[in-house]
Design a protein around this motif. Structure first.
Motif, PDB file in Angstrom:
ATOM      1  N   GLY A   1      -4.963  -3.917 -12.577  1.00  0.00           N
ATOM      2  CA  GLY A   1      -6.277  -3.691 -12.658  1.00  0.00           C
ATOM      3  C   GLY A   1      -6.507  -2.622 -13.977  1.00  0.00           C
ATOM      4  O   GLY A   1      -7.668  -2.570 -14.409  1.00  0.00           O
TER       5      GLY A   1
ATOM      6  N   PHE B   1      -6.126   1.192  -2.263  1.00  0.00           N
ATOM      7  CA  PHE B   1      -6.759   2.201  -2.585  1.00  0.00           C
ATOM      8  C   PHE B   1      -7.962   2.582  -1.656  1.00  0.00           C
ATOM      9  O   PHE B   1      -8.401   3.667  -1.446  1.00  0.00           O
TER      10      PHE B   1
ATOM     11  N   THR C   1       0.891  -1.338   0.000  1.00  0.00           N
ATOM     12  CA  THR C   1      -0.091   0.003  -0.036  1.00  0.00           C
ATOM     13  C   THR C   1       0.845   1.290   0.049  1.00  0.00           C
ATOM     14  O   THR C   1       0.477   2.144  -0.414  1.00  0.00           O
TER      15      THR C   1
ATOM     16  N   TYR D   1     -13.216  -4.226  -5.064  1.00  0.00           N
ATOM     17  CA  TYR D   1     -13.370  -3.936  -6.792  1.00  0.00           C
ATOM     18  C   TYR D   1     -14.062  -4.765  -7.404  1.00  0.00           C
ATOM     19  O   TYR D   1     -13.831  -4.965  -8.514  1.00  0.00           O
TER      20      TYR D   1
ATOM     21  N   GLY E   1     -12.761   2.602  -9.797  1.00  0.00           N
ATOM     22  CA  GLY E   1     -12.669   1.490 -10.659  1.00  0.00           C
ATOM     23  C   GLY E   1     -13.779   1.792 -11.705  1.00  0.00           C
ATOM     24  O   GLY E   1     -14.838   2.143 -11.595  1.00  0.00           O
TER      25      GLY E   1
ATOM     26  N   THR F   1      -1.080   2.273  -8.398  1.00  0.00           N
ATOM     27  CA  THR F   1      -2.011   1.553  -9.435  1.00  0.00           C
ATOM     28  C   THR F   1      -1.617   0.169  -9.255  1.00  0.00           C
ATOM     29  O   THR F   1      -0.624  -0.176  -8.751  1.00  0.00           O
ATOM     30  N   THR F   2      -2.438  -0.607 -10.053  1.00  0.00           N
ATOM     31  CA  THR F   2      -2.087  -2.222 -10.008  1.00  0.00           C
ATOM     32  C   THR F   2      -2.556  -2.539 -11.524  1.00  0.00           C
ATOM     33  O   THR F   2      -3.196  -1.835 -12.227  1.00  0.00           O
TER      34      THR F   2
ATOM     35  N   LEU G   1      -6.663  -4.937  -4.287  1.00  0.00           N
ATOM     36  CA  LEU G   1      -6.437  -3.550  -4.593  1.00  0.00           C
ATOM     37  C   LEU G   1      -6.866  -2.643  -3.206  1.00  0.00           C
ATOM     38  O   LEU G   1      -7.084  -1.471  -3.375  1.00  0.00           O
TER      39      LEU G   1
ATOM     40  N   ALA H   1       0.913   2.765  -3.260  1.00  0.00           N
ATOM     41  CA  ALA H   1      -0.101   2.112  -4.090  1.00  0.00           C
ATOM     42  C   ALA H   1      -0.806   3.023  -4.910  1.00  0.00           C
ATOM     43  O   ALA H   1      -1.719   3.916  -4.668  1.00  0.00           O
TER      44      ALA H   1
ATOM     45  N   THR I   1      -8.408   0.860 -13.762  1.00  0.00           N
ATOM     46  CA  THR I   1      -8.778   1.183 -12.243  1.00  0.00           C
ATOM     47  C   THR I   1      -7.921   2.744 -12.005  1.00  0.00           C
ATOM     48  O   THR I   1      -8.507   3.961 -12.255  1.00  0.00           O
ATOM     49  N   THR I   2      -6.724   2.406 -11.398  1.00  0.00           N
ATOM     50  CA  THR I   2      -5.748   3.682 -11.208  1.00  0.00           C
ATOM     51  C   THR I   2      -6.374   4.816 -10.769  1.00  0.00           C
ATOM     52  O   THR I   2      -6.626   5.812 -11.685  1.00  0.00           O
TER      53      THR I   2
END
Lengths: 502, 383
Positions: free
Chosen positions: A42, A124, A34, A158, A184, A39-40, A121, A37, A45-46
């Motif tokens: 996914g 976030f 985290t 998410y 998301g 972005t990932t 995630l 944290a 999402t970001t």
């Protein structure tokens, strides 16, 4: 017999113990993820993809004040509300039991947020803690006309289905004025029709998808971040300045909506210029590495490489370039701006990622150069005071402050409108934001203009990653002029047109 | 010791069963009124839809003894079929059900073909590949599926005017969808029950328990194995369509490996090789994470701590371990054992040629409680 009777419960207890042990170590693990944290994988999402290290921020109010905007309830037709850029709300189109002051009393304003607090995630989730902390700060200074802002947050992991359940429950509880920063793209898409039918403002969505500018069809929905389409246009603008005699550009593109937004934005911006896109290589979410894509784009020997991707693919792309003999100017998605998360892993390979360029919009609280900004000082001193468990160096809390600042701005303006603080005026205010956030990089504006401009932030600073000691993380330094396309994108209709053409 | 002994096929036994079924039916019909909010009814709809998916998985795992970790893909096929036909081709939701069924059946048969050659863990790996591939395929064909943003249909299923549901109220459409999903689920449950009590079902169970003797007895093993995979996939496809009736939005992540694993987990929680086990399994799948998150939100010592909500996953894990160790037969098995302390059903002695009742089994209704691959205890012999 007795022994076998007890063996099962005993085994169970031991197993639970194992889980507890695993839990202990996993919580350590998750806190390290985290930390950076932003972005990932996914991809679409970001939310927290907005941190910056560039030049100083600008002077803006730590708590926004009302600026006497001439908007709000119509003097003659009481069900009509008018805002900037010809934006109007006719509350007779809302459900018959729609309550304009739902969630708003003389003492309190209740807001709702759904975002992942558990699962991959979970990082976030800190946005909600950060936002609540900023609201507590505002409350300690008198709130919104004496009203305290109270944020209720729920975990959706998410998962769009869970987001829908959370939002349904929030709607049916009839105690929230609006939602903010639901995280998301699929999650927001799962609820936006419903929220628009219910006339529930769905504000400051925590995703950079361009859809949130669809003011014509979804007037009750707005975004906040620089959208990916505009980000790619900023890349093109910057390249035009850097290569006045033209350049060949190659791109590695995430094969989804996220990557294609970059593609469409870039293509629309290079029309009629001497920049040419010579090669595009798409990759899927499940591709193990970018070797094939890299080999193909390297063969073009282009001047520029765009990494229109996110997550670990950013790191892989930078590593491939640094190891290879081809040395293009690399521009990377702003979703990969976190040093610890995306540049950190390079150190272990003896690489640095130096020279990579990305667009940044908001100031970084961890940059010593920004330490004297009033907003950073307020953040650093208030956050641990408000809740000792919150660590101010985790930039995701600051991302929560950024979202909460805009929410406060909306509430302050709505409170000053004709008709007073109600949900229609909140929506009007959300589409009429014309105040510069103190978190923005100096020189940028954030502006919404009703039906004419449905995107809040449309500018940024290109920064280059520089490294002094190859064994340590480096820092971003500004490269070139501030890039500002504020007010130029318009609404989602323009993006749809460009996507259809690309 | 049981307080009450009932003899099969006597009026008392009949009345006992009627009351049982009546109570269950009444509870299912009453549920929407029990819910205080439409959101809760939506959750019940989810439970019913997932129960169908778990039931479908049970056909493969519980009744034919094969392992499938790929059922999320079949659910996804059904879901995407429905949502694409409704959103892009303006079909009615009901008309998409047979298409989902047929499409999932065909894919299920194809996936089931390896089951002819391989068993156990190897089959698990093959089906796992299907579960992993599905989300990628969804992203690959994004012109059809709308990629990572998910496909949604704007038109929801609304109650027609002849029904007592008010299409413009907040409860009406939600309750209507619940009853539609429930009705279709009941049809599927009855179909599966009849299938299992027919020659096909007996052949399946025979081939599960002892392949060789089943083959000797004339069961065509390859045909049955492939067929059961196809049928199971088809019902899972229907479950996917039901999920879309509840909420017409399909995303790649919704039908990924997590769903595949959790379907198996829910099956174990409910009870392998029991029809009714699908219901507690689905309840657990929908409500345990939901309440675990709520509880953890209220734990004072976790409040305000970053990542505190992750504890819900741990709570889920602990509950799961609890089931595996303390209630290996699942919830239904536990309930049956509980019931066996109160009511005992013995076979009617008049059926037997000797006219003397044999010693009662603890569980006379079970088709076959033993499933050596997955359950750790053989209840038939357990003291």
């Amino acid at each position: 017999m007795r022994a076998t009777r007890w063996s099962k419960p005993a085994a169970f207890v031991m197993a639970v113990g194992l889980v507890a042990a695993a839990c202990g170590s996993s919580s350590k693990g998750s806190s390290s993820t985290t930390a950076g944290a932003t972005t990932t994988a996914g991809a679409t999402t970001t939310a927290g993809a907005t941190t910056t290290v560039a030049s100083g921020g600008q002077v803006g109010d730590v708590i926004p004040k009302a600026t006497n905007q001439p908007y709000g309830q119509d003097a003659t037709t009481k069900t009509l509300y008018k805002g900037a850029g010809g934006f109007q709300i006719d509350t007779t189109k809302c459900p018959s039991d729609w309550n304009p002051t739902q969630g708003i009393t003389d003492k309190q304003i209740d807001l709702f947020i759904s975002l992942p607090k558990a699962g991959p995630l979970a990082g976030f989730g800190l946005i909600a803690d950060g936002a609540q902390s900023y609201f507590n700060y505002v409350n300690s200074k008198g709130g919104i006309g004496g009203r305290n802002i109270v944020l209720t947050s729920k975990d959706d992991g998410y998962k769009p289905d869970v987001t829908k359940t959370n939002i349904d429950e929030a709607l049916q509880a009839k105690k929230y004025a609006n939602t903010l920063t639901v995280l998301g793209t699929p999650n927001n898409l799962a609820v936006w029709d419903e929220l628009n039918t219910e006339c529930m403002p769905q504000l400051l969505n925590g995703t950079g998808a361009a859809q949130w500018g669809d003011v014509e069809n979804h007037p009750w929905t707005t975004g906040m971040q620089l959208d990916y389409f505009t980000e790619a246009k900023l890349w093109a603008t910057w390249l035009k300045g850097k290569y006045p005699n033209g350049a060949k550009v190659a791109a590695i593109v995430y094969n989804n909506d996220f990557g294609k937004s970059y593609e469409a934005g870039f293509k629309s911006a290079i029309k009629g210029t001497n920049l040419t896109l010579v090669s595009e290589q798409f990759h899927d979410a499940t591709t193990p590495n970018l070797d094939n894509q890299y080999t193909t784009v390297a063969a073009t020997n282009a001047d520029v490489l765009l990494l229109s991707t996110t997550g670990s693919f950013c790191t892989q792309g930078m590593a491939a370039v640094e190891k290879g003999s081809w040395h293009p100017t690399v521009i990377m998605s702003g979703t990969c701006g976190s040093l610890a998360q995306f540049f950190g892993p390079l150190l272990k390979q003896g690489l640095t990622g130096k020279g990579t360029n990305i667009i940044q919009t908001f100031v970084d609280v961890n940059d010593p150069a920004n330490a004297n900004l009033p907003i950073v000082q307020a953040y650093s001193s208030w956050l641990p005071k408000d809740s000792p468990a919150l660590d101010p160096t985790k930039t995701t809390y600051f991302t929560g402050w950024i979202f909460a600042w805009y929410m406060t701005e909306i509430l302050q303006q709505a409170n000053s409108y004709a008709g007073g603080l109600n949900r229609a005026n909140i929506m009007i205010a959300a589409r009429s934001i014309d105040q510069t956030s103190p978190m923005l990089i100096k020189g940028l504006q954030s502006k919404m203009n009703g039906l004419k401009d449905a995107y809040l932030t449309e500018g940024g600073q290109m920064v280059t990653y520089q490294v002094a000691d190859p064994a340590q993380l480096g820092k971003f330094v500004p490269a070139g002029d501030l890039l500002n396309l504020e007010g130029q994108l318009g609404t989602y209709a323009a993006v749809k047109k460009a996507l259809a053409g690309s | 010791m049981a307080k009450l002994t009932l003899t099969e096929r006597t009026p008392a036994h009949l009345a006992y069963r009627l009351v049982g079924w009546g109570l269950a039916a009444a509870a299912l019909l009453y549920l929407p009124w029990f819910a205080h909010t439409p959101a809760r009814i939506d959750q019940y709809s989810q439970v019913v839809a997932y129960a169908v998916a778990i039931l479908a998985l049970n056909l493969v795992i519980g009744y034919s003894g094969q392992i499938s970790l790929g059922h999320s893909a079949f659910v996804g096929i059904g879901a995407y079929t429905t949502v694409i036909l409704v959103a892009d081709h303006h079909w009615s939701y009901f008309a998409t059900l047979p298409v989902s069924f047929a499409l999932a059946f065909v894919v299920g048969v194809v996936v089931g073909l390896p089951a002819l050659r391989i068993r156990g863990l190897y089959l698990a790996v093959v089906t796992l590949a299907v579960a992993t591939a599905f989300p990628t395929l969804v992203l690959k064909f994004d012109s059809l599926t709308n990629g990572a943003n998910g496909k949604q249909a704007k038109e929801k299923l609304v109650p027609p005017s002849w029904t007592p549901f008010d299409a413009h109220s907040r409860f009406g459409p939600v309750a209507y969808r619940y009853f539609v999903i429930l009705a279709i689920a009941v049809v599927v449950f009855v179909l599966v029950r009849n299938l299992l009590r027919s020659r096909v079902g007996r052949a399946l169970i025979a081939s599960r328990d002892n392949q060789t003797s089943a083959a000797v007895a004339g069961v065509n093993l390859p045909v049955y194995r492939v067929l059961v995979f196809g049928m199971s996939a088809a019902f899972a496809g229907v479950a996917g369509s039901l999920l879309m009736i509840y909420n017409p939005q399909a995303t790649d992540g919704k039908f990924g490996i997590e769903l595949a694993i959790f379907l198996v987990v829910a099956l174990v929680i409910g009870g392998v090789a029991t029809l009714s086990g699908a219901v507690p399994g689905a309840l657990a799948y929908v409500f345990i994470p939901y309440y675990a998150t709520q509880w953890t939100d209220n734990f004072g010592f976790l409040k305000g701590r970053p990542g505190a909500a992750s504890i819900s996953g741990v709570v889920y894990g602990v509950l799961l371990l609890g089931f595996v160790f303390l209630l290996p037969g699942g919830v239904i098995d536990g309930l049956r054992r509980l019931r066996a302390r109160i009511v005992r059903v013995v076979p009617n002695p008049s059926w037997l040629p000797t006219g003397r009742a044999p010693a009662p089994r603890p569980d006379a209704e079970d088709l076959d409680p033993t499933f050596p691959q997955l359950t750790t205890t053989n209840r038939g012999n357990n003291p």
